[in-house]
Each structure stands twice: as structure tokens, then as C-alpha cells.
Write a protein that holds these residues in place. Structure first.
Motif, mmCIF file in Angstrom:
data_model
loop_
_atom_site.group_PDB
_atom_site.id
_atom_site.type_symbol
_atom_site.label_atom_id
_atom_site.label_comp_id
_atom_site.label_asym_id
_atom_site.label_seq_id
_atom_site.Cartn_x
_atom_site.Cartn_y
_atom_site.Cartn_z
ATOM 1 N N ASP A 165 41.677 7.694 72.845
ATOM 2 C CA ASP A 165 42.564 6.754 72.159
ATOM 3 C C ASP A 165 41.788 6.029 71.063
ATOM 4 O OD1 ASP A 165 44.726 7.377 73.809
ATOM 5 O OD2 ASP A 165 44.027 5.971 75.353
ATOM 6 N N LEU A 166 42.460 5.803 69.936
ATOM 7 C CA LEU A 166 41.775 5.259 68.767
ATOM 8 C C LEU A 166 42.149 3.804 68.499
ATOM 9 C CD1 LEU A 166 42.266 8.271 66.319
ATOM 10 C CD2 LEU A 166 40.284 7.787 67.781
ATOM 11 N N PRO A 167 41.148 2.977 68.185
ATOM 12 C CA PRO A 167 41.461 1.636 67.702
ATOM 13 C C PRO A 167 42.030 1.745 66.283
ATOM 14 C CG PRO A 167 39.104 2.044 67.548
ATOM 15 C CD PRO A 167 39.700 3.231 68.248
ATOM 16 N N ARG B 140 45.490 18.901 63.493
ATOM 17 C CA ARG B 140 46.432 19.106 64.593
ATOM 18 C C ARG B 140 45.978 18.380 65.864
ATOM 19 N NH1 ARG B 140 45.153 25.538 65.679
ATOM 20 N NH2 ARG B 140 43.059 25.260 66.553
ATOM 21 N N ASP B 141 44.700 17.959 65.899
ATOM 22 C CA ASP B 141 44.176 17.247 67.062
ATOM 23 C C ASP B 141 44.465 15.745 67.002
ATOM 24 O OD1 ASP B 141 43.021 19.650 68.021
ATOM 25 O OD2 ASP B 141 41.237 19.337 66.786
ATOM 26 N N PHE B 142 45.033 15.274 65.897
ATOM 27 C CA PHE B 142 45.334 13.857 65.703
ATOM 28 C C PHE B 142 46.839 13.637 65.762
ATOM 29 C CE2 PHE B 142 45.988 10.465 62.297
ATOM 30 C CZ PHE B 142 45.808 9.403 63.186
ATOM 31 N N ASP B 143 47.269 12.790 66.711
ATOM 32 C CA ASP B 143 48.718 12.569 66.872
ATOM 33 C C ASP B 143 49.180 11.218 66.326
ATOM 34 O OD1 ASP B 143 47.816 10.707 68.687
ATOM 35 O OD2 ASP B 143 48.742 11.629 70.444
ATOM 36 N N GLY B 144 48.294 10.534 65.607
ATOM 37 C CA GLY B 144 48.638 9.239 65.039
ATOM 38 C C GLY B 144 48.078 8.076 65.825
ATOM 39 N N ALA B 145 47.724 8.337 67.095
ATOM 40 C CA ALA B 145 47.189 7.256 67.934
ATOM 41 C C ALA B 145 45.934 7.673 68.704
ATOM 42 C CB ALA B 145 48.245 6.790 68.925
ATOM 43 N N SER B 146 45.732 8.981 68.846
ATOM 44 C CA SER B 146 44.586 9.470 69.614
ATOM 45 C C SER B 146 44.149 10.831 69.066
ATOM 46 C CB SER B 146 44.933 9.590 71.100
ATOM 47 O OG SER B 146 45.993 10.517 71.281
ATOM 48 N N ILE B 147 42.986 11.268 69.511
ATOM 49 C CA ILE B 147 42.489 12.590 69.122
ATOM 50 C C ILE B 147 42.229 13.418 70.372
ATOM 51 C CG2 ILE B 147 41.476 12.067 66.865
ATOM 52 C CD1 ILE B 147 38.801 11.608 68.320
ATOM 53 N N TRP C 222 30.869 5.699 65.822
ATOM 54 C CA TRP C 222 30.591 4.431 66.518
ATOM 55 C C TRP C 222 31.818 3.936 67.287
ATOM 56 C CZ3 TRP C 222 31.593 -0.860 64.304
ATOM 57 C CH2 TRP C 222 31.070 -1.879 65.123
ATOM 58 N N LEU C 223 32.990 4.153 66.726
ATOM 59 C CA LEU C 223 34.221 3.662 67.348
ATOM 60 C C LEU C 223 34.788 4.596 68.420
ATOM 61 C CD1 LEU C 223 36.044 2.310 64.155
ATOM 62 C CD2 LEU C 223 35.024 0.948 66.001
ATOM 63 N N THR C 224 34.301 5.837 68.457
ATOM 64 C CA THR C 224 34.859 6.823 69.405
ATOM 65 C C THR C 224 33.849 7.374 70.407
ATOM 66 O OG1 THR C 224 34.418 8.646 67.867
ATOM 67 C CG2 THR C 224 36.590 7.574 67.731
ATOM 68 N N GLY C 225 32.562 7.355 70.072
ATOM 69 C CA GLY C 225 31.546 7.903 70.974
ATOM 70 C C GLY C 225 31.490 9.416 70.980
ATOM 71 N N LEU C 226 32.052 10.065 69.962
ATOM 72 C CA LEU C 226 32.021 11.532 69.894
ATOM 73 C C LEU C 226 30.614 12.045 69.636
ATOM 74 C CD1 LEU C 226 35.121 11.215 69.719
ATOM 75 C CD2 LEU C 226 35.114 13.015 67.979
ATOM 76 N N ARG D 55 41.123 0.638 63.422
ATOM 77 C CA ARG D 55 40.177 0.955 62.342
ATOM 78 C C ARG D 55 39.858 2.451 62.312
ATOM 79 N NH1 ARG D 55 39.030 1.469 57.565
ATOM 80 N NH2 ARG D 55 36.860 2.032 57.128
ATOM 81 N N ALA D 56 39.770 3.103 63.473
ATOM 82 C CA ALA D 56 39.519 4.547 63.512
ATOM 83 C C ALA D 56 40.704 5.314 62.943
ATOM 84 C CB ALA D 56 39.226 4.997 64.942
ATOM 85 N N ILE D 57 41.915 4.836 63.209
ATOM 86 C CA ILE D 57 43.117 5.462 62.638
ATOM 87 C C ILE D 57 43.109 5.321 61.118
ATOM 88 C CG2 ILE D 57 45.647 5.321 62.502
ATOM 89 C CD1 ILE D 57 45.598 4.396 65.450
ATOM 90 N N ASP D 58 42.718 4.132 60.653
ATOM 91 C CA ASP D 58 42.628 3.892 59.200
ATOM 92 C C ASP D 58 41.625 4.838 58.545
ATOM 93 O OD1 ASP D 58 44.457 1.875 59.510
ATOM 94 O OD2 ASP D 58 42.974 0.244 59.492
ATOM 95 N N ILE D 59 40.509 5.092 59.239
ATOM 96 C CA ILE D 59 39.483 5.997 58.701
ATOM 97 C C ILE D 59 40.065 7.400 58.511
ATOM 98 C CG2 ILE D 59 37.321 7.202 59.261
ATOM 99 C CD1 ILE D 59 36.405 4.578 60.620
ATOM 100 N N LEU D 60 40.844 7.852 59.475
ATOM 101 C CA LEU D 60 41.466 9.177 59.371
ATOM 102 C C LEU D 60 42.474 9.226 58.225
ATOM 103 C CD1 LEU D 60 41.983 10.209 63.114
ATOM 104 C CD2 LEU D 60 40.146 10.863 61.556
ATOM 105 N N GLU D 61 43.229 8.159 58.042
ATOM 106 C CA GLU D 61 44.197 8.122 56.939
ATOM 107 C C GLU D 61 43.476 8.111 55.595
ATOM 108 O OE1 GLU D 61 47.254 8.675 57.296
ATOM 109 O OE2 GLU D 61 47.414 8.439 59.469
#
Length: 381
Positions: A263-265, A225-232, A210-214, A267-273
Motif C-alpha cells: 500500500d502506498l502513502p 499494470r502493477d499499480f492500481d492507484g493506491a497500491s503496487i 524509502w517510502l516502500t522498502g522495495l 507521496r508515493a502515489i504522487d511520485i508515480l503520477e
């Protein structure tokens, strides 16, 4: 023209001509039963027709059938699309050939043939507007190829417009509303799933989509490796899990435009963590080549398993819409449209180069938003 008598008693009529590409002399021939004045006249006509077909590079009278055109075009088309698109196209053409004979000569195709066909399947038939449009677009693509090959001088389908039936037009708003979920519906689903530890992975996936539209396949193919801490970095989609080899094949994205950085908001970064902590606890490691959204089996959650869960959710959460993995992608477009973001930036974010559905949702949501503004102004006291 000269005549050669064959061993079987028949007669071969021959003529020379200059190849238009190499300018070398070549020979054509036709075989007839007799060597008479009438046969010579017939042979001359046949030879001239052959030579005309071979030497006129702008010729549009080549006798190729509709099915032969389809086979020639499809051999090229399938190399440019994903396997499921090829399968869908085969089904479309099967429908076409159930109404238009395979042996129909392409040079004889005209607009009326296709108008009658579209009337049969849509105007007076039971196929949907969207599927009928898909069939029309496939035919248009194939006949554009025929024009390029100079089998025909113009595409008889290109100027045809399918007009939506009145009853479908009246239900259009309702159908568009059902293509995406409102924010409160998303939250309702996520809260329900978070009640149980066994379904928290589903909750994280839904919120991330919902937050990324993937697309779901894009989410499955994400690796750490596709996640740099701020984007995918969206660079692939996942194939089917092979039970024999116990492996999954990562393939290219649906289109070139689908390769993108999202680019991730926060909350999306939190989900990955949160997912990283979950994976490490469950599987003992988090490596750069590991896929991100892993099931308890240690492989990305399959789309079939995910969609089965959504069918149950639809009932449990009393959602009056058909839930599928793709509805969250549409919901993301709706969310961005409500935030008044430009259409182009939305298309880039979701990886669309030609975004019919995105445009429909965007227009639908923005119209609704404008109506809400007027309602608010009218209710000022």
C-alpha cells in the motif's frame, strides 16, 4: 558366499541379499587377487559391509566424502535459489575446502573440526562476523541434508554459536547506524538531485524506495499494470539487459514472501503520477506493460548506473555512510520502527519471511527511541 574365477585370473566373491525396499533378491560382489582362506575371510567382511550399507535404511556409516556431499546437496539447493545465491554459496564452500580437505569422510566429521575452522577464519582470523555466520549457516544447511539422507545421525554444526568479538561488539552500534539513513539525510539527497532535471529520475527512485522498502530489482520490474492507484503488486525482479536482443527478462521475486501488495502513502502515489507524465513526454506513451521507472534510453535504470550516481552523491552531499541501493530499503525499516509499527507488519511490507537484518535494525531503532524518551523525561523542568 560363492567364488567365480574370472578370465583375468582374479576371483569374484559373491553373495545374495534381500533388498529392503522391494524384498527382491539381489547380488553383491567383490573382486580379489587370490582364492585363499585369508582372501575368503577378507571377502566375507567386505561383502557384509556392502550388504549392511544396502539393507540398513537407518545406516549412518556410508562412506561419502565432504565434497561428494556438497555436490549432491548443491545440485538440489541451486534449484531453490536465485543464481547469485548459488554463486555466493560456491564462494563460501571454496573457503571451507581451503581448510577442511575435500576427501574428509562425512561420517567422521565432528564439532571440533568446525570449531577449529571457525576459529581459523573468524576468532583468530580476519573474516567478518556476518560472513563467518553466512559460512556457518551454509554448512548447517548442507549437514541437515546429510542427516535427512542418513549419512550422519546428527548435525555437528547445529549447536555451534559464533560469539561476536569484543572489538566488533563495541563497533556494532556505529555499524548499525550506517546501515540506514535518517530522514534529514534522505531529504538532503533528494533536494540535491532535484536541482537538475537530468537527476530528477534518481530523486524519484530514491524517495520511492524509502517510502516502500522495495529492493532495487523489484522497483525495476514494476510495470504500470502493477499499480492500481493506491497500491503496487510486487511480483518480480529484473534480470540483466541483453545488449544483443535489446530485451530484459523479468524473473520471479527473491523469495515467495517477496510476492506482496504494498500500500502506498500519498507521496508515493504522487511520485508515480509525476513519473507517468515524465515517461509520456519523453517516450510518447504510457502502456500497461511498460516499466515504470525508465531512463532516457527507454529501459529501467540499471542498478550499476544507479549505484555509480550514489557514490558521487555520497561526496557531494557529505554523507558519512556508504550509499547503495539497499540502504533505502533499510531506511524504510528504520522509518517504520520509529513509527512504532509491529515487527510482523514491517516484515510483511518488505517481503521478509526470515528477516535478520530487519530485526537488527528494528531493535536498534526502538532501543534508540526508548533512550530518547528517557532523555526527554530527564530534561523536564
Amino acid at each position: 558366499m560363492w567364488v567365480e574365477k574370472l578370465k583375468n585370473g582374479k576371483f569374484k566373491y559373491c553373495e545374495r541379499y534381500a533388498d529392503p525396499y522391494t524384498e527382491k533378491t539381489k547380488k553383491v560382489s567383490v573382486t580379489l587377487e587370490k582364492d585363499t582362506a585369508q582372501a575368503k575371510k577378507q571377502a566375507l567382511e567386505l561383502l557384509n559391509e556392502k550388504i549392511n550399507n544396502l539393507t540398513n535404511t537407518d545406516n549412518v556409516t556410508i562412506k561419502i566424502t565432504l565434497y561428494e556431499l556438497y555436490e549432491e546437496w548443491f545440485a538440489r539447493y541451486k534449484t531453490t535459489v536465485k543464481p547469485w545465491s548459488s554463486i555466493a554459496t560456491k564462494k563460501v564452500m571454496k573457503k571451507v575446502f581451503s581448510s577442511i580437505p575435500k576427501e574428509t569422510l562425512v561420517k567422521n566429521l565432528d564439532r571440533n573440526i568446525f570449531l577449529n575452522f571457525l576459529d581459523e577464519i573468524y576468532t583468530f582470523g580476519n573474516l567478518s562476523y556476518s560472513y563467518s555466520t553466512q559460512i556457518k549457516n551454509t554448512l548447517n544447511n548442507m549437514l541437515n541434508y546429510a542427516v535427512e539422507r542418513k549419512y550422519i545421525s546428527k548435525n555437528p554444526v547445529s549447536i555451534i554459536k559464533i560469539r561476536r568479538k569484543k572489538d566488533e561488539e563495541e563497533n556494532y552500534k556505529k555499524k548499525m547506524d550506517s546501515k540506514f539513513l535518517e530522514k534529514d539525510e534522505i531529504i538532503k539527497i533528494i533536494n540535491f538531485l532535484n536541482q537538475k532535471q537530468t537527476t530528477q529520475l534518481h530523486a524519484r527512485i530514491i524517495e520511492f524506495l524509502w517510502l516502500t522498502g522495495l529492493r532495487y530489482g523489484e522497483l525495476q520490474a514494476l510495470q504500470w499494470r502493477d499499480f492500481d492507484g493506491a497500491s503496487i503488486d510486487v511480483n518480480g525482479t529484473l534480470g540483466v539487459y541483453d545488449q544483443t536482443t535489446k530485451s530484459i527478462t523479468k524473473t520471479s521475486t527473491k523469495t515467495i514472501a517477496s510476492n506482496r501488495v504494498v500500500d502506498l502513502p500519498q507521496r508515493a502515489i504522487d511520485i508515480l503520477e509525476e513519473t507517468k507524465i515524465y515517461n509520456k513526454a519523453l517516450h510518447g506513451h504510457v502502456l500497461s506493460n511498460d516499466y515504470i521507472f525508465l531512463s532516457r534510453r527507454g529501459i529501467p535504470l540499471s542498478i550499476s548506473a544507479f549505484n555509480r550516481k550514489l557514490k558521487i552523491l555520497q561526496k557531494n552531499c557529505n554523507i558519512d555512510k556508504t550509499l547503495s541501493s539497499h540502504i533505502f530499503r533499510h531506511s524504510h525499516v528504520s522509518l517504520l520502527a520509529e513509527l512504532n509499527l509491529p515487527l510482523k507488519s514491517i516484515m510483511e511490507r518488505v517481503g521478509h519471511s526470515n528477516a535478520n537484518t530487519t530485526l537488527k535494525i528494528y531493535n536498534h531503532v526502538t532501543k534508540k527511541t526508548r533512550a530518547e524518551v528517557i532523555d526527554a523525561l530527564n530534561n523536564i523542568k
